[in-house]
Scaffold this motif. Structure first.
Motif, short mmCIF file in Angstrom:
data_model
loop_
_atom_site.label_atom_id
_atom_site.label_comp_id
_atom_site.label_asym_id
_atom_site.label_seq_id
_atom_site.Cartn_x
_atom_site.Cartn_y
_atom_site.Cartn_z
N PRO A 228 -37.40 71.05 91.71
CA PRO A 228 -36.80 71.50 92.97
C PRO A 228 -37.85 71.65 94.08
CG PRO A 228 -37.03 73.33 91.43
CD PRO A 228 -37.42 72.10 90.68
N ALA A 229 -37.41 71.43 95.30
CA ALA A 229 -38.23 71.63 96.50
C ALA A 229 -37.26 71.92 97.64
CB ALA A 229 -39.08 70.40 96.79
N TYR A 230 -37.80 72.28 98.78
CA TYR A 230 -36.94 72.54 99.94
C TYR A 230 -37.72 72.31 101.23
CZ TYR A 230 -39.31 77.09 100.12
OH TYR A 230 -40.26 78.09 100.19
N GLN A 231 -36.95 72.05 102.28
CA GLN A 231 -37.53 71.83 103.61
C GLN A 231 -36.99 72.89 104.56
OE1 GLN A 231 -37.73 67.78 105.60
NE2 GLN A 231 -36.22 68.74 106.93
N VAL A 232 -37.89 73.57 105.25
CA VAL A 232 -37.52 74.59 106.22
C VAL A 232 -37.92 74.10 107.61
CG1 VAL A 232 -37.80 76.99 106.93
CG2 VAL A 232 -37.89 76.41 104.52
N THR A 233 -36.97 74.12 108.54
CA THR A 233 -37.23 73.70 109.91
C THR A 233 -36.86 74.84 110.85
OG1 THR A 233 -36.65 71.41 109.31
CG2 THR A 233 -36.80 71.94 111.66
N PHE A 234 -37.88 75.45 111.46
CA PHE A 234 -37.65 76.50 112.44
C PHE A 234 -37.45 75.85 113.81
CE2 PHE A 234 -40.05 78.63 109.09
CZ PHE A 234 -39.26 79.75 108.88
N PRO A 235 -36.64 76.47 114.68
CA PRO A 235 -36.36 75.88 116.00
C PRO A 235 -37.64 75.59 116.77
CG PRO A 235 -34.89 77.74 115.59
CD PRO A 235 -35.90 77.73 114.47
N GLY A 236 -37.76 74.34 117.24
CA GLY A 236 -38.91 73.96 118.04
C GLY A 236 -40.17 73.68 117.25
N GLN A 237 -40.09 73.63 115.91
CA GLN A 237 -41.27 73.40 115.09
C GLN A 237 -41.05 72.22 114.16
OE1 GLN A 237 -42.69 76.91 113.08
NE2 GLN A 237 -42.18 78.27 114.78
N GLU A 238 -42.16 71.70 113.63
CA GLU A 238 -42.07 70.59 112.68
C GLU A 238 -41.56 71.10 111.33
OE1 GLU A 238 -42.64 67.35 113.16
OE2 GLU A 238 -42.94 67.76 115.29
#
Length: 585
Positions: A471-481
Motif C-alpha cells: 500500500p501507498a498513498y498520495q497527498v495533495t495539499f491546495p497549491g502544493q505538489e
C-alpha cells in the motif's frame, strides 16, 4: 518574535495565588501604574488565562489573556505589555516615533533602525540601553510596536542616528495581536509640546543640517537581510507634511466631535452589543459565558479604526453594563456557577434590536478585511496507490513497470487485463474466467493453491492482485505538489482517557497528516467547548503532537472535522465514542 506562527503548549485558567503574584510583578515592572490601574489590568474576578507557547525560534513565552485579548507576555522572567495594554495606557513606556511605511517592515520581523526615527521638536526621550520602549507612528500616540533599546539616547545622538535602534519584540498585526480581537489602534492625539529654542541648542540634533539631510532618506534594515542593501523608505516628508498625508490623517481624532470620550465609548459599547446580538449570537449558543460574549462577539463588531475599552465608559465593568441591558429586558443574565455569569436568554424582538441598523463597511475597511480574513481550510486530496514488490515484478515488467513503481488502482486493472489478453489467458468458454499461467500463479496464489486453482474470475483476480501489492498513498495539499508516501495513511485518532480525580479528557492525534495545525484546532475547540485545551507531544511518536480537551468533546470534535474542515469520515477514527444523548422521561 511573533512575526511567524507559534506553537501553544497549554492554556489554563489562572489560580488565585498566581493572580496575586502577577499583580505584584506588574507593580514592580511598571511603577508608574497606580493601584487602581493595576487592578484594572489584572482584574480580581474576571476570567484570566495563562497561555504557555513556543515562538518560532524556540523561545518559551508565557502570555496572560484577559477578556479575549493578550495583555502581557513574559520572556526570560521579564514582563512586557502588549499593544492592547498600551492602547489603554499609552504613556506606560518611553515613546519613539517613526513613519507609517516603516510599520510593514516591523511586522515582517525587522528591527527599527535609527535613521527611521522621527525626532520631535522636544527631542528624543531619555532611555538607557536595554530599556523597554514603545514605538508609535507620526500623527497618532497609540503604540504599534514594543522593543528594547539597543543603545542609550546619548549614544543615538552621538552616532548621528545611524545604526540599530531597537530590537522589536511585538507589533500590531503580528501573530500575538491576532490572538486577540484584532482591533486597530485607537486614535490618540500627539502631545503638543513647545519646541526648544534652537539658538540655545546649536549642538543638538535639530540644529545639525547634515543629520536633517539624512532624515529625508529613512532607512530600515531587516535583521534577516542577506544582500546587505538598505530598503529605502519614503522620505522627503517633514513632520507637518506627514500629518497632511491621508494615510496618517485617518489615525487623527475628529476635532469636530463634541462628545466626551466617555460618551463616545458608551455609544460604541451599545452599538457593538446590539450588533453582536443581531448578527452573531444565535439561540443555540445560549447559555453563553459573558466573557466569551465579549471576547468572541462584541469586540469583533467594533468598527474599523476604533478601539472598544469598557473601562473608559461610564459603566467601567462589563457586568454593570449587562445589568443595565437586563433592566431594559434585552437579555437575561444568571450566575450558573459561582462567580461565573452567563447570558441565558435574549429578546430578539426587543425594539432596540429590531430597529438597529447594521452599518455597511466602507470600501477601504472592506478591502482591508478581505485581505486579512483567514482563508477557509481546504482538505487535502488523498488518493490510495499501490507499490510493486519484488515478488510481482515479472507480472508488471511487460507493461514497463519495475520494482518500486507506484500505480493507481485503475492502472493496475489495465495492466492485468492487457497481460491476460496478450497471453491468451481469457477462458474461451467463459469470458468471466481467467486461466492462470505460472507467473500469475506465483504472484497471487498461496503455495497450497498452486496445484489446485487453475482459473479465477476477473474480480477475484484483481482483488488478490491488489492484496499482494504494497500500500501507498498520495497527498495533495491546495497549491502544493503531490506527496507520495509508502504504507497506509494513519487516520485521525480520537480517544478518551482518564486523568487525575477521575476526570475524562478527549485526546486527538495525527492532525498534521491532514494539514491541520494542532494549535489552531486546540484554540477553536477551547472556544466551542468552553473547556481547557493543551497541545503536547504524542507519546511514542516522533514529531507528532496531540490535542487534549477537558471532558468528552468527541461530538464537538466530530462536527469540527466533518463540517468545518470537510474531512472524509473514513479518515477519522473514534467518532462512535461521543456521549449518547440522554433520553427524556
Amino acid at each position: 518574535m511573533f512575526a511567524k506562527a507559534f506553537r501553544v503548549k497549554s492554556n489554563t485558567a489562572i489560580k488565585g495565588s498566581d493572580r496575586r503574584k502577577l499583580r505584584a510583578d506588574v507593580t514592580a515592572a511598571f511603577p508608574t501604574l497606580g493601584t487602581d490601574q493595576v487592578s484594572e489590568l489584572v482584574p480580581g474576578k474576571e476570567e484570566l488565562n495563562i497561555v504557555k507557547l513556543y515562538a518560532h525560534r524556540g523561545d518559551a513565552v508565557t502570555v496572560y489573556v484577559s477578556g479575549g485579548n493578550p495583555i502581557l507576555f513574559e520572556l526570560e522572567k521579564n514582563l512586557y505589555p502588549t499593544v492592547y495594554t498600551l492602547w489603554s495606557y499609552p504613556d506606560l513606556l518611553p515613546t519613539f516615533t517613526t513613519w507609517p511605511p516603516v510599520l510593514e517592515k516591523l511586522v515582517g520581523g525587522a528591527d527599527l533602525m535609527l535613521p527611521g526615527l522621527v525626532v520631535p521638536p522636544a527631542g528624543l526621550p531619555q532611555v538607557q540601553k536595554g530599556d523597554l520602549c514603545a514605538i508609535v507612528l507620526v500623527g497618532n500616540r497609540a503604540p504599534v510596536a514594543i522593543g528594547v533599546a539597543a543603545v542609550s539616547t546619548s549614544e543615538m545622538l552621538t552616532s548621528g542616528l545611524k545604526g540599530r535602534g531597537f530590537s522589536v519584540l511585538h507589533t500590531y498585526q503580528d501573530h500575538l495581536w491576532r490572538c486577540g480581537n484584532k482591533s486597530s489602534p485607537p486614535s490618540i492625539a500627539p502631545l503638543v509640546l513647545d519646541p526648544p529654542d534652537l539658538s540655545e541648542e546649536k549642538g543638538s540634533v535639530q540644529a545639525d543640517p547634515t543629520l536633517q539631510g539624512d532624515m529625508r532618506h529613512l532607512t530600515l534594515e531587516s535583521e534577516e537581510e542577506e544582500n546587505g542593501e538598505n530598503q529605502e523608505m519614503c522620505g522627503a516628508k517633514t513632520l507637518p507634511e506627514a500629518s497632511e498625508d491621508p494615510s496618517v490623517g485617518d489615525l487623527n481624532p475628529d476635532p469636530t466631535d463634541s462628545k466626551t470620550l466617555q460618551e463616545q465609548m458608551d455609544e460604541l459599547l451599545q452599538r457593538c452589543f446590539l450588533h453582536a446580538l443581531k448578527c452573531r449570537v444565535k439561540k443555540a449558543d445560549l447559555p453563553l459565558l459573558t466573557s466569551t460574549f465579549l471576547g468572541s462577539h462584541v469586540f469583533s463588531c467594533c468598527p474599523e479604526g476604533w478601539q472598544l475599552d469598557i473601562k473608559k465608559s461610564s459603566y467601567r465593568k462589563l457586568s454593570k453594563f449587562l445589568q443595565q441591558m437586563q433592566q431594559e429586558q434585552i437579555i437575561q443574565v444568571k450566575e450558573l456557577s459561582k462567580g461565573v455569569e452567563s447570558i441565558v436568554a435574549v429578546d430578539w424582538r426587543h425594539p432596540r434590536i429590531t430597529s438597529f441598523v447594521i452599518p455597511e463597511p466602507s470600501p477601504t475597511s472592506q478591502t482591508i478585511q478581505e485581505g486579512s480574513r483567514e482563508q477557509p481550510f481546504h482538505p487535502p486530496d488523498i488518493k490510495p496507490l499501490y507499490c510493486v514488490p519484488a515478488s510481482m515484478t515479472l507480472l508488471f515488467q511487460e507493461s514497463g513497470h519495475k520494482k518500486g513503481s507506484v500505480l493507481e488502482g485503475s492502472e493496475i486493472r489495465t495492466v492485468i487485463i492487457n497481460y491476460a489478453k496478450k497471453n491468451d489467458l481469457v477462458d474461451a468458454d467463459n469470458k468471466n474466467l481467467v486461466k492462470l499461467d505460472p507467473i500469475l500463479s506465483d504472484c497471487i496464489l498461496e503455495k497450497s493453491e498452486q496445484h489446485t486453482v487453475t482459473k479465477l474470475p476477473w474480480d477475484s483476480l484483481l482483488t488478490r492482485c491488489l492484496g499482494k501489492l504494497q500500500p501507498a498513498y498520495q497527498v495533495t495539499f491546495p497549491g502544493q505538489e503531490p506527496i507520495v508516501k509508502k504504507g497506509k495513511i494513519c487516520p485521525i485518532d480520537i480517544t478518551l482517557a482518564q486523568r487525575a480525580s477521575n476526570k475524562k479528557v478527549t485526546v486527538v492525534r495525527n492532525l498534521e497528516a491532514y494539514g491541520l495545525d494542532p494549535s489552531t484546532v486546540a484554540a477553536v475547540l477551547q472556544q466551542r467547548c468552553q473547556a481547557s485545551t493543551t497541545v503536547t507531544p504524542a507519546p511514542g511518536a516522533k514529531d507528532i503532537l496531540q490535542v487534549q480537551i477537558q471532558g468528552n468533546q468527541v461530538h464537538h470534535l466530530g462536527r469540527l472535522l466533518l463540517e468545518d474542515y470537510h474531512l472524509p469520515r473514513k479518515y477519522i477514527q473514534g467518532l462512535e465514542k461521543a456521549p449518547k444523548p440522554s433520553r427524556k422521561k
